[in-house]
Design an enzyme around this catalytic site. Structure first.
Site, PDB file in Angstrom:
ATOM      1  N   GLU A 181      -7.148  11.026  41.956  1.00 27.07           N
ATOM      2  CA  GLU A 181      -6.487  12.097  42.701  1.00 27.07           C
ATOM      3  C   GLU A 181      -5.653  11.607  43.886  1.00 27.07           C
ATOM      4  O   GLU A 181      -5.986  11.854  45.055  1.00 27.07           O
ATOM      5  CB  GLU A 181      -7.519  13.127  43.173  1.00 27.07           C
ATOM      6  CG  GLU A 181      -8.292  13.746  42.026  1.00 27.07           C
ATOM      7  CD  GLU A 181      -9.164  14.923  42.454  1.00 27.07           C
ATOM      8  OE1 GLU A 181      -9.340  15.137  43.667  1.00 27.07           O
ATOM      9  OE2 GLU A 181      -9.657  15.642  41.562  1.00 27.07           O
ATOM     10  N   GLU A 367     -12.538  15.075  35.233  1.00 34.64           N
ATOM     11  CA  GLU A 367     -13.428  15.898  36.073  1.00 34.64           C
ATOM     12  C   GLU A 367     -13.204  17.360  35.747  1.00 34.64           C
ATOM     13  O   GLU A 367     -12.070  17.797  35.521  1.00 34.64           O
ATOM     14  CB  GLU A 367     -13.150  15.702  37.576  1.00 34.64           C
ATOM     15  CG  GLU A 367     -13.634  14.397  38.139  1.00 34.64           C
ATOM     16  CD  GLU A 367     -13.374  14.270  39.640  1.00 34.64           C
ATOM     17  OE1 GLU A 367     -13.350  15.296  40.347  1.00 34.64           O
ATOM     18  OE2 GLU A 367     -13.190  13.122  40.078  1.00 34.64           O
TER      19      GLU A 367
HETATM   20  C1  FCB Z   1     -12.564  16.346  43.227  1.00 38.45           C
HETATM   21  C2  FCB Z   1     -13.033  14.976  43.643  1.00 38.45           C
HETATM   22  C3  FCB Z   1     -14.502  14.746  43.467  1.00 38.45           C
HETATM   23  C4  FCB Z   1     -15.300  15.965  43.868  1.00 38.45           C
HETATM   24  C5  FCB Z   1     -14.769  17.198  43.181  1.00 38.45           C
HETATM   25  C6  FCB Z   1     -15.552  18.456  43.473  1.00 38.45           C
HETATM   26  O1  FCB Z   1     -11.367  16.654  43.865  1.00 38.45           O
HETATM   27  O2  FCB Z   1     -12.353  13.997  42.894  1.00 38.45           O
HETATM   28  O3  FCB Z   1     -14.866  13.606  44.205  1.00 38.45           O
HETATM   29  O4  FCB Z   1     -15.304  16.092  45.233  1.00 38.45           O
HETATM   30  O5  FCB Z   1     -13.427  17.393  43.558  1.00 38.45           O
END
Ligand code: FCB
Length: 459
Positions: A181, A367
């Protein structure tokens, strides 16, 4: 469609089976070093920007730090056992640069290398394919003291780190994510300042962003030189956007917002340079881009990691510089405890857009997850049905998008276990496994039991 067995939500749940996905589909969980490891001052680990930032009052909403976190540094065998018990076949973790970094400019810290070596061996012993992220936000503080990602020198430091790690682990780790990110690294870290190092400056944020992307491009050949069969990619946080109304001003605002939220990353990574509409708006805050940098950033990757959490609604806001846009919180939409909108169908919009506009290499959902107020019942169980339903609903959309031809090859739930959720501290639980931070006891939640039974269905 069958009705769910809870009165928490009267939302129909789709039928879903592991066999709806291909046999070689990857099923994982994601974690990151600073959020789980703790043990911040052992075995030669140096200070990170998150140690410094979280120790300063006012930065973390519950006043906590990652000093102990899940104590994963010591408890990793138990945690990997949990991953195996869930039935995962892959596990995404990140490497704490401060465990490896030598502040004196000398050799990499052997104890840090040994830790990740043991961890990777532990994954392989448990049938978990290791997915290593090199940078999940824990920059060595001494690099920040020299300007951090705002300095071009940090790019070279990162490439050296990528070389050291791939040289050391590349015989066993084949999947490498350079950065997690970059939007958050750049914008939360340097524009709104809610993340370490807590800077609020657009020019710095854009320069940081450029250097992070450049370091990604330069790390690819460095990793491949050590690991010829490596698969290398980057994990982007991407957000499908809607205009707040049909009025042209809002529609235009959405396009501008998209320019910095999504296209600022997707475009240069795909050889299109930075989006010129946003570039113009940023005026003298645009980054210094060296000759050849854009070619480096566009170095082909083997996959794109997509972190998907929520869509956003955007309105025109002339006073908000530089984009003149504003994120609107629409009433009456389903939300997690964080306030993030729950919109599984937007995942389809996002993935179709990537496939249509960018035609990238395979996608992995690196994620996806949710936070709710978990309640420990008298018998010790945690019936997080909303989180379970969140996973089911997103996976059903993923299945359908794949059926429509979008190439997605794996899913990593965020997260294996509750952890230090950055500026929110320990207040926001995202895990499939509940962590009692006083005792470090781990308890698999209903969502974890569901994932395990879902994954058991077909191996
Ligand atoms: C993302 C992050 C991860 C976690 C999630 C909830 O943006 O990459 O580390 O904090 O959100």
């Amino acid at each position: 469609m069958k009705k769910i067995d809870t009165n928490l939500l009267s939302i129909p749940l789709p039928d879903l089976a592991r066999s709806d996905f291909s046999k070689d589909f990857l099923w994982g969980c994601s974690t990151s070093s600073y959020q789980i490891e703790g043990a911040t001052d052992v075995d030669g680990r140096v200070e990170s920007i998150w140690d410094r930032f979280s120790a300063q009052p006012g930065h973390i909403s519950d006043g906590s730090t990652g000093k102990i976190a899940c104590d994963h540094y010591h408890r990793w065998p138990e945690d990997l056992d949990l991953g195996r018990a869930l039935g995962l076949n892959a596990y995404r973790f990140s490497i704490a640069w401060p465990r490896i970094f030598s502040a004196s400019g000398g050799r990499a810290n052997q104890k840090g290398l040994d830790f990740y070596s043991r961890l990777v061996d532990g994954m392989l012993e448990r049938g978990l394919e290791p997915w290593a992220t090199l940078y999940h936000w824990d920059l060595p503080q001494s690099l920040q003291d020299q300007g951090g990602w705002n300095q071009r020198e940090t790019v070279a430091q990162f490439v050296e780190f990528a070389h050291v790690m791939s040289h050391h682990l590349g015989d066993r780790v084949k999947n490498w994510i350079t950065h997690n990110e970059p939007w958050c690294t750049a914008m939360h870290g340097n524009l709104d300042g809610v993340h370490a190092p807590g800077i609020k400056n657009l020019k710095i944020a854009l320069q940081v962003c450029h250097h992070v992307l450049l370091s990604h491009g330069l790390a690819i050949p460095a990793i491949k030189a050590n690991v010829p069969d490596a698969k290398v990619g980057i994990a982007l946080s991407l957000h499908p956007l809607q205009a707040a109304s049909e009025q042209q001003a809002d529609v235009d605002a959405m396009v501008r917002h998209d320019g910095l939220r999504n296209r600022w990353f997707l475009d240069p990574l795909h050889g299109r340079g930075y989006p010129q509409d946003v570039w113009q708006l940023c005026g003298s805050d645009v980054p210094v881009v060296g000759v050849g940098d854009l070619d480096v950033i566009a170095t082909p990757t083997d996959f794109l990691g997509v972190n998907y959490y929520f869509p956003e609604v955007i309105a025109n806001a002339p006073a908000a510089m530089p984009l003149q846009t504003q994120v609107i919180v629409m009433p009456n939409r389903e939300r997690t405890a964080f306030g993030w909108e729950v919109a599984p169908e937007s995942l389809a919009t996002l993935l179709q857009r990537i496939a249509h506009d960018y035609q990238h290499a395979p996608i992995y959902l690196t994620e996806n997850g949710s936070t709710y107020e978990d309640k420990v019942e008298g018998d010790g169980s945690i019936n997080d049905l909303e989180r379970r339903n969140y996973f089911i609903r997103h996976l059903a959309v993923l299945r359908d998008v794949i059926a429509q031809g979008v190439l997605v090859k794996g899913y990593f739930a965020w997260s294996l276990m509750d952890n230090f959720e950055w500026a929110e501290g320990y207040r926001r639980r995202f895990g499939m496994v509940y962590v009692d931070f006083k005792t470090q006891k781990r308890t698999v939640k209903s969502s974890g039991h569901w994932y395990a039974s879902f994954l058991q269905e077909q191996k």
